[in-house]
Scaffold this active site. Structure first.
Site, PDB file in Angstrom:
ATOM      1  N   HIS A 131      34.133  34.950  43.170  1.00  0.00           N
ATOM      2  CA  HIS A 131      32.862  34.027  43.108  1.00  0.00           C
ATOM      3  C   HIS A 131      31.851  34.461  44.327  1.00  0.00           C
ATOM      4  CE1 HIS A 131      34.442  30.705  40.369  1.00  0.00           C
ATOM      5  NE2 HIS A 131      34.651  31.826  39.982  1.00  0.00           N
ATOM      6  N   GLU A 172      30.603  32.579  46.639  1.00  0.00           N
ATOM      7  CA  GLU A 172      31.019  31.998  47.875  1.00  0.00           C
ATOM      8  C   GLU A 172      32.120  32.665  48.556  1.00  0.00           C
ATOM      9  OE1 GLU A 172      30.687  30.740  44.802  1.00  0.00           O
ATOM     10  OE2 GLU A 172      30.518  28.562  44.998  1.00  0.00           O
ATOM     11  N   CYS A 197      32.769  25.538  42.734  1.00  0.00           N
ATOM     12  CA  CYS A 197      33.801  24.889  42.012  1.00  0.00           C
ATOM     13  C   CYS A 197      34.900  24.644  43.165  1.00  0.00           C
ATOM     14  CB  CYS A 197      34.600  26.054  41.145  1.00  0.00           C
ATOM     15  SG  CYS A 197      35.456  27.531  42.079  1.00  0.00           S
ATOM     16  N   CYS A 221      36.194  27.398  45.482  1.00  0.00           N
ATOM     17  CA  CYS A 221      35.217  27.568  46.577  1.00  0.00           C
ATOM     18  C   CYS A 221      35.273  26.655  47.488  1.00  0.00           C
ATOM     19  CB  CYS A 221      34.012  28.116  45.942  1.00  0.00           C
ATOM     20  SG  CYS A 221      34.032  29.707  44.973  1.00  0.00           S
TER      21      CYS A 221
END
Lengths: 145, 145
Positions: free
Chosen positions: B54, B56, B84, B87
């Site tokens: 992801h 992040e 999410c 993260c």
């Protein structure tokens, strides 16, 4: 005869010992598919100076690489310590079939989850360029469907 | 004159556009320290076939690498979408000072967190070699203190 779960947990413990030898917090993980270990990992947060380098994260990335697949359906993750929230999130994303862990983590384990994952002292701001940030996603999924 | 948060969110949106160009779900992030962008990231889960990739996570790993430090104290993470749980867990581990996000994620955002992070259908087993798995950690921390 020891059962399979214990056998694979011993393999995860061997990974934890690798972390120990590197002076890392000793947590280890293996991922098993069809009675074969397809990935191993141990905590490397100090060595890599990277808070995301938990045993489970490394094993998940390695397993995806081994399978050439993003999702780890049919796989079991063995880990010596109850996963933290980050790792539990990754385990959920990876769609593993089964999670087996050894020791509980009464301080940071995902099963303790409270209302918020982020520390209460962290300053959180939301809604900056909200519509643009949402629109790029809406447009993307509109095209996909 | 636009404010700083909008300025940096536009940089995060530029990252989201990079993801879009690669046919990835378009989410982008930047990490800022002392008014300087020290890391960028965009979602690469398809390209890398890795559910942990992801925006992040990539930005956090890059920022740690840029600073040569595990913890990102004093830093702000700008991300176009509400993180999410995975993260958010990483953000908490990294000890960032501030999180700024654009669009809400009403389906997977960390603020929605329910009792469990893992899907209810996932088979979870605990306590396999529990004492050995706990002991390796107890011994490690005993030596440290």
């Amino acid at each position: 005869m020891e059962n399979k779960d214990e056998y694979y947990m011993k393999m995860a413990l061997a990974e934890a010992r690798e972390a120990l030898d590197a002076d890392e917090v000793p947590v280890g993980a293996v991922i098993v598919l069809n009675d074969r270990i397809i990935a191993r990992g141990h905590n490397l947060t100090e060595t890599l100076r990277d808070v995301t380098a938990h045993a489970e994260m490394i094993a998940i990335t390695a397993a995806s690489s081994a399978l050439g697949a993003k999702y780890l359906k049919g796989c079991t993750l063995y880990v010596t310590l109850e996963p933290c929230v980050m790792c539990a999130g990754a385990i959920a994303h990876a769609q593993l079939d089964r999670l087996v862990y050894g020791a509980d983590d009464p301080k940071k384990g995902y099963t303790l989850l409270r209302a918020a994952v982020l520390p209460s002292k962290m300053n959180v701001e939301k809604g900056i360029l909200q519509s643009e940030c949402a629109q790029i996603l809406i447009d993307f999924f509109k095209e996909k469907r």
